[in-house]
Motif scaffolding. Structure first.
Motif, PDB file in Angstrom:
ATOM      1  N   GLU A 127      -4.220   0.585   2.635  1.00  0.00           N
ATOM      2  CA  GLU A 127      -5.095  -0.497   2.182  1.00  0.00           C
ATOM      3  C   GLU A 127      -4.477  -1.237   1.000  1.00  0.00           C
ATOM      4  O   GLU A 127      -4.564  -2.471   0.921  1.00  0.00           O
ATOM      5  N   ALA A 128      -3.838  -0.486   0.088  1.00  0.00           N
ATOM      6  CA  ALA A 128      -3.165  -1.126  -1.042  1.00  0.00           C
ATOM      7  C   ALA A 128      -1.988  -1.967  -0.561  1.00  0.00           C
ATOM      8  O   ALA A 128      -1.761  -3.087  -1.046  1.00  0.00           O
ATOM      9  N   MET A 129      -1.229  -1.454   0.395  1.00  0.00           N
ATOM     10  CA  MET A 129      -0.096  -2.208   0.952  1.00  0.00           C
ATOM     11  C   MET A 129      -0.576  -3.493   1.620  1.00  0.00           C
ATOM     12  O   MET A 129       0.044  -4.557   1.460  1.00  0.00           O
ATOM     13  N   ASP A 130      -1.675  -3.404   2.377  1.00  0.00           N
ATOM     14  CA  ASP A 130      -2.222  -4.583   3.038  1.00  0.00           C
ATOM     15  C   ASP A 130      -2.605  -5.649   2.016  1.00  0.00           C
ATOM     16  O   ASP A 130      -2.341  -6.849   2.206  1.00  0.00           O
ATOM     17  N   LEU A 131      -3.255  -5.223   0.941  1.00  0.00           N
ATOM     18  CA  LEU A 131      -3.675  -6.157  -0.096  1.00  0.00           C
ATOM     19  C   LEU A 131      -2.468  -6.844  -0.724  1.00  0.00           C
ATOM     20  O   LEU A 131      -2.438  -8.070  -0.897  1.00  0.00           O
ATOM     21  N   ILE A 132      -1.451  -6.055  -1.054  1.00  0.00           N
ATOM     22  CA  ILE A 132      -0.259  -6.609  -1.704  1.00  0.00           C
ATOM     23  C   ILE A 132       0.469  -7.569  -0.767  1.00  0.00           C
ATOM     24  O   ILE A 132       0.832  -8.695  -1.143  1.00  0.00           O
ATOM     25  N   ALA A 133       0.689  -7.142   0.474  1.00  0.00           N
ATOM     26  CA  ALA A 133       1.436  -7.978   1.420  1.00  0.00           C
ATOM     27  C   ALA A 133       0.693  -9.276   1.700  1.00  0.00           C
ATOM     28  O   ALA A 133       1.305 -10.361   1.742  1.00  0.00           O
TER      29      ALA A 133
END
Length: 291
Positions: A127-133
């Motif tokens: 979820e953190a990766m999705d937000l950042i990307a």
């Protein structure tokens, strides 16, 4: 409290090391990451070089050098459009396709290893990766047409239904239809099914279907949690309203539920007004708009 800029720079350093951005031989196959990113965007069918340059934000000189190097390895071939000499296309050779398959296998194994390090926090990490990307790729977001039975469309609808089931009391899975029972209504020239993509990952959707000759209904506006707060819902609504107008519709309707407060706020702010009820539960609010 730690300095926010320092935290961001630490994250950047960690990602740089993790992906091997500084390695002369990315994933141990003899090429730097830049050359591999170019290779990843080239297909067997061919990819417009202008598209590669825009996608990777590369200057033409650097991209030319990377393409020449890949061509010298016989991984790609470059052709010029006979009808427009300015347009060039890069195409994977069989050797290039085999090389990409090798990169994919190694990359998959490395990604699995990274996720395993997170243990039971994998979902939080993703979820953190999705937000950042999604934040970093905001300028490359694309809203495209999709078939309502396309896997990306089905995935978006499932996420939308999951949200409804979480938010609306009394709603049960058997009340929701997947795939749609009337897919032709969401195909041109009757309607539309739009999906917002972030680097080919679907992060939002909205659709349109006919009700009468000049009246259409906007359906199933959904934006992924990690993509919210960036104006995507409004962009999707503007896109579907524009599409409705191009298809000849004059009036639009939609229904929604009082639990979807953010959606209601958006609709009212964008000129939708209350109309008589035309559907039943789970709808609690009915709105209309004249184009």
């Amino acid at each position: 409290m730690f300095d926010n800029i320092a935290r961001l720079r630490r994250f950047n350093r960690a990602v740089t090391r993790e992906v091997g951005a500084l390695d002369h031989s990315y994933l141990g196959r003899g090429r730097p990451l830049g050359a591999v990113r170019v290779l990843q965007l080239i297909t067997r069918q061919g990819t417009d070089i202008a598209h590669i340059r825009a996608k990777l934000a590369l200057d033409s000189g650097l991209l030319s050098r990377l393409l020449r190097a890949l061509e010298a390895e016989h991984l790609i071939q470059i052709t010029t459009d006979p009808t427009d000499r300015r347009r060039r296309t890069a195409q994977l050779t069989p050797a290039g396709a085999a090389e990409m398959a090798a990169y994919d296998a190694i990359g998959y194994a490395k990604a699995t290893e990274t996720l395993n390090r997170a243990g039971n926090r994998q979902q939080s990490l993703l979820e953190a990766m999705d937000l950042i990307a999604t934040t970093l790729l905001r300028d490359q977001l694309e809203i495209r047409d999709a078939d309502p039975n396309d896997p990306a469309a089905i995935a978006c609808l499932q996420s939308y239904y999951d949200l409804l089931l979480e938010k609306i009391d009394g709603l049960t899975p058997d009340m929701l239809t997947l795939p749609l029972s009337d897919p032709d209504n969401y195909r041109a020239p009757h309607g539309a099914f739009l999906i917002a993509f972030s680097d080919d990952l679907p992060i939002g959707t909205v659709s349109l279907r006919p009700l009468e000759a000049t009246i259409a209904e906007v359906k199933r506006l959904w934006v992924a949690p990690h993509a919210q707060g960036q104006g995507l819902a409004r962009r999707l609504m503007q896109a579907i309203e524009s599409r409705a107008k191009s298809l000849g519709y004059i009036h639009l309707k939609l229904d929604t539920n009082e639990a979807l407060t953010e959606a209601l706020t958006l609709y009212r702010r964008d000129g939708w007004s209350d109309i008589p009820a035309y559907t039943s539960f789970p709808a609690t609010h009915w709105l209309g708009k004249t184009l």
